[in-house]
Design an enzyme around this catalytic site. Structure first.
Site, PDB file in Angstrom:
ATOM      1  N   GLU A 197       0.887  -1.178   0.000  1.00  0.00           N
ATOM      2  CA  GLU A 197       0.000   0.000   0.000  1.00  0.00           C
ATOM      3  C   GLU A 197       0.916   1.216   0.000  1.00  0.00           C
ATOM      4  OE1 GLU A 197      -3.175   0.038  -0.279  1.00  0.00           O
ATOM      5  OE2 GLU A 197      -3.788  -1.996   0.202  1.00  0.00           O
ATOM      6  N   CYS A 236      -2.517   9.055   2.739  1.00  0.00           N
ATOM      7  CA  CYS A 236      -2.246   8.622   1.362  1.00  0.00           C
ATOM      8  C   CYS A 236      -3.456   8.922   0.483  1.00  0.00           C
ATOM      9  CB  CYS A 236      -1.944   7.135   1.339  1.00  0.00           C
ATOM     10  SG  CYS A 236      -3.225   6.167   2.140  1.00  0.00           S
TER      11      CYS A 236
HETATM   12  P1  NAP Z   1       8.054   5.408   4.706  1.00  0.00           P
HETATM   13  O1  NAP Z   1       9.161   6.348   4.923  1.00  0.00           O
HETATM   14  O2  NAP Z   1       8.024   4.624   3.446  1.00  0.00           O
HETATM   15  O3  NAP Z   1       8.056   4.436   5.967  1.00  0.00           O
HETATM   16  C1  NAP Z   1       7.087   3.439   6.142  1.00  0.00           C
HETATM   17  C2  NAP Z   1       7.639   2.348   7.012  1.00  0.00           C
HETATM   18  O4  NAP Z   1       8.738   1.729   6.336  1.00  0.00           O
HETATM   19  C3  NAP Z   1       8.191   2.830   8.359  1.00  0.00           C
HETATM   20  O5  NAP Z   1       7.925   1.851   9.327  1.00  0.00           O
HETATM   21  C4  NAP Z   1       9.667   2.940   8.081  1.00  0.00           C
HETATM   22  O6  NAP Z   1      10.470   2.815   9.235  1.00  0.00           O
HETATM   23  C5  NAP Z   1       9.877   1.737   7.182  1.00  0.00           C
HETATM   24  N1  NAP Z   1      11.087   1.818   6.367  1.00  0.00           N
HETATM   25  C6  NAP Z   1      11.736   2.908   5.916  1.00  0.00           C
HETATM   26  N2  NAP Z   1      12.805   2.540   5.170  1.00  0.00           N
HETATM   27  C7  NAP Z   1      12.807   1.185   5.149  1.00  0.00           C
HETATM   28  C8  NAP Z   1      13.655   0.213   4.553  1.00  0.00           C
HETATM   29  N3  NAP Z   1      14.707   0.544   3.808  1.00  0.00           N
HETATM   30  N4  NAP Z   1      13.358  -1.087   4.737  1.00  0.00           N
HETATM   31  C9  NAP Z   1      12.294  -1.448   5.487  1.00  0.00           C
HETATM   32  N5  NAP Z   1      11.463  -0.569   6.078  1.00  0.00           N
HETATM   33  C10 NAP Z   1      11.720   0.730   5.908  1.00  0.00           C
HETATM   34  O7  NAP Z   1       6.637   6.123   4.793  1.00  0.00           O
HETATM   35  P2  NAP Z   1       6.102   7.104   5.907  1.00  0.00           P
HETATM   36  O8  NAP Z   1       6.766   8.415   5.715  1.00  0.00           O
HETATM   37  O9  NAP Z   1       6.174   6.457   7.253  1.00  0.00           O
HETATM   38  O10 NAP Z   1       4.557   7.182   5.532  1.00  0.00           O
HETATM   39  C11 NAP Z   1       4.068   8.023   4.568  1.00  0.00           C
HETATM   40  C12 NAP Z   1       3.876   7.271   3.263  1.00  0.00           C
HETATM   41  O11 NAP Z   1       3.006   6.169   3.469  1.00  0.00           O
HETATM   42  C13 NAP Z   1       3.206   8.130   2.210  1.00  0.00           C
HETATM   43  O12 NAP Z   1       3.809   7.924   0.970  1.00  0.00           O
HETATM   44  C14 NAP Z   1       1.771   7.600   2.192  1.00  0.00           C
HETATM   45  O13 NAP Z   1       1.087   7.820   1.000  1.00  0.00           O
HETATM   46  C15 NAP Z   1       1.998   6.157   2.460  1.00  0.00           C
HETATM   47  N6  NAP Z   1       0.774   5.535   2.960  1.00  0.00           N
HETATM   48  C16 NAP Z   1       0.084   4.718   2.125  1.00  0.00           C
HETATM   49  C17 NAP Z   1      -1.104   4.147   2.556  1.00  0.00           C
HETATM   50  C18 NAP Z   1      -1.884   3.235   1.651  1.00  0.00           C
HETATM   51  O14 NAP Z   1      -2.732   2.528   2.162  1.00  0.00           O
HETATM   52  N7  NAP Z   1      -1.640   3.222   0.368  1.00  0.00           N
HETATM   53  C19 NAP Z   1      -1.573   4.405   3.846  1.00  0.00           C
HETATM   54  C20 NAP Z   1      -0.846   5.250   4.663  1.00  0.00           C
HETATM   55  C21 NAP Z   1       0.344   5.799   4.211  1.00  0.00           C
HETATM   56  P3  NAP Z   1      11.081   4.119   9.948  1.00  0.00           P
HETATM   57  O15 NAP Z   1       9.928   4.858  10.486  1.00  0.00           O
HETATM   58  O16 NAP Z   1      11.969   3.556  10.984  1.00  0.00           O
HETATM   59  O17 NAP Z   1      11.813   4.877   8.872  1.00  0.00           O
END
Ligand code: NAP
Length: 485
Positions: A258, A292
């Site tokens: 997602e 999102c």
């Molecule tokens: P993110 O930076 O991609 O992080 C999401 C999760 O992934 C966090 O737990 C993060 O951990 C972890 N992560 C980061 N780098 C990683 C790696 N190299 N390997 C494994 N895990 C890793 O996203 P965010 O800033 O938290 O959230 C915002 C994003 O989520 C937006 O793009 C939004 O659109 C999307 N989103 C999508 C949906 C949907 O249903 N489509 C719903 C909600 C949010 P850390 O926190 O420790 O970095």
């Protein structure tokens, strides 16, 4: 309902592995901050790769027992999870508001949404049906049986710290999978508060494990390299999603992704203007724009443009922006300084290219990560914020003339999560819904999220669906038995 039990200062902050709370192997901790005050709220354990293996061990040990637990029993435990989250709703909402920043009203909405995933999947756990048919040749019977996919790694973002976790844990447990949840580092306390409630609800030791870490990449690599792990369910940015998909390929792991969005909000001349403005407020301002599904680009037909822009600017300009926990707050702070800087630079870029600020347009001069709710008119096609997720309280408005033009503009993005369409002409609404490249459409509505509906995107917004029966099947494999009698 009994009296609430959750106290913010009593939330466990160590790793949750095999039903026990454990310090990390390194003894290191990660600080957690309140985005409204920039003050430190506390700290959580910082998992190492050794801790990650221990979590896989715990999930593997619990897997056979949980997979063979009667569906009715799994269902009753999930139902109890729903009841306990509902019992502690106010405390959980406060906790979410505290560590994420969102207004308490939004946090309450999130807790109700989060709890519903457990209620829905409690109901789905006893509806796992197979199929039986006669092969077209008549030579055999085909039996299809659904089985749990196995140990799942669940990675969640900070913007819905409760709901993104329960949207994955609910179906995983209903399907009979054990799991390891890796919540976002910005919002780890909510995940631990939920883990404690799951234990109270009777989720057996090792079925759900929770790891917080400052080294997400390292930890997830170790888990995904472990051949006992069979599923990755990720919610987060497209950028990180791509990294994880590449990694999951090494072990051929089943993936549900997602990812990001860039939702168009299309208003036709014939739209019910009251409904369109109300819907825009929800689609844009829920969670302060940190969703999102947030409307990211407002395309308004020329005849409706003056009224819609003026009314939206009036409503957005009147929002009370303050500490999320303060009564009356409608828009809280953004999650951190980087988020404010990103929003400010996107607005500055749009202005430098010709956009006019109808309201807002600046960082609040106070402690905390506040950006004033903003409406921009006359946004030019080359403005960066039309091409990427704003993830903040900014509504850019662009005019269009024809239906074809609206569809073309809506599809001019690599994302395809959700699109909002407002028109009184239902045939046009459905026609445009079909033509817009998006996993979900909100037709004359400002909200699509519903645990009973398949949530998910197309194009760079992801793979697979969460919620509905579809969400359960993401955690199951179809086993086909060919036989005869
Ligand atoms: P993110 O930076 O991609 O992080 C999401 C999760 O992934 C966090 O737990 C993060 O951990 C972890 N992560 C980061 N780098 C990683 C790696 N190299 N390997 C494994 N895990 C890793 O996203 P965010 O800033 O938290 O959230 C915002 C994003 O989520 C937006 O793009 C939004 O659109 C999307 N989103 C999508 C949906 C949907 O249903 N489509 C719903 C909600 C949010 P850390 O926190 O420790 O970095």
């Amino acid at each position: 309902m009994s009296t609430p039990s959750l106290r913010i200062d009593e939330i466990p902050t160590d790793l949750f592995i095999g039903g026990a709370w454990r310090a990390s192997r390194s003894g290191k901790r990660i600080d957690v901050f309140d985005p409204a005050t920039e003050q430190r709220l506390g700290s959580v354990a910082d998992a190492t790769t050794e801790d990650a293996i221990l979590a896989v061990d715990a999930a593997a040990k619990a897997a056979p027992g949980w997979a063979s637990t009667a569906p009715r029993k799994r269902s009753e435990i999930l139902r109890r999870c729903f009841e306990l989250i509902t019992r502690d709703a106010e405390q959980l909402a406060e906790l979410i508001s505290l560590e994420n920043g969102k207004a308490l009203a939004d946090a309450r909405g999130e807790v109700a949404y989060a709890a519903e995933f457990f209620r829905w999947f409690a109901e789905e756990a006893v509806r796992i049906n197979g199929e039986i048919s006669v092969a077209p040749s008549g030579a055999a019977r085909t039996i299809v049986q659904y089985q749990p996919v196995g140990i799942a790694l669940l990675i969640t973002p900070w913007n819905f710290p409760a709901a993104m976790a329960t949207r994955k844990i609910g179906p995983a447990l209903a399907a009979g999978c054990t799991c390891i949840l890796k919540p976002a580092t910005e919002t780890p306390l909510t995940a631990y508060a939920i883990a404690r409630l799951l234990a109270e609800a009777g989720v057996p030791d090792g079925v759900v494990n929770v790891l917080t870490t400052s080294t997400a990449g390292k930890i997830s690599n170790v888990i995904l390299d472990d051949r006992r792990v069979r599923k990755l369910s990720f919610t987060g940015s497209t950028e990180v999603g791509r990294v994880l998909l590449r990694k999951a390929a090494d072990s051929v792991i089943n993936c549900s992704m997602e990812l990001g969005g860039n939702a168009p909000f299309i208003v036709f001349d014939d739209a019910d203007m009251d409904a369109a403005v109300d819907g825009a407020m929800i689609a844009k301002m829920r969670n302060g724009g940190e969703a999102c599904t947030a409307a990211n680009r407002f395309y308004v037909q020329r005849g409706a443009l003056p009224e819609f822009s003026e009314r939206l600017a009036t409503r957005i300009g009147a929002l009370v922006t303050d500490d999320g926990l303060k009564p009356g707050t409608q828009c809280g702070p953004l999650v951190n300084r980087a988020a404010v800087e990103k929003v400010a630079s996107l607005v500055d870029d749009a202005r430098s290219k010709g956009a006019r600020v109808l309201t807002g347009g600046k960082v609040l001069d106070r402690k905390g990560y506040f950006y004033l709710p903003t409406v921009l008119a006359g946004v030019t096609p080359n403005a960066d914020l039309l091409g990427e997720e704003i993830f903040g309280p900014v509504a850019p408005i662009v005019a269009f003339d024809t239906e074809d033009e609206a569809v073309k503009l809506a599809n001019a993005t690599e994302y395809g999560l959700v699109a909002y369409i407002y028109t009184r002409d239902f045939a046009r609404g459905l026609r445009v819904s079909e033509r817009v490249e998006s996993g979900m459409i909100a037709l004359n509505r400002g909200l699509v999220s519903d645990p009973a509906a398949p949530f998910g995107g197309v194009k760079q917004s992801g793979l697979g669906r969460e919620g509905a029966h579809h969400g359960l099947l993401e955690f199951m494999e179809a086993k086909y038995i060919s036989t005869n009698w």
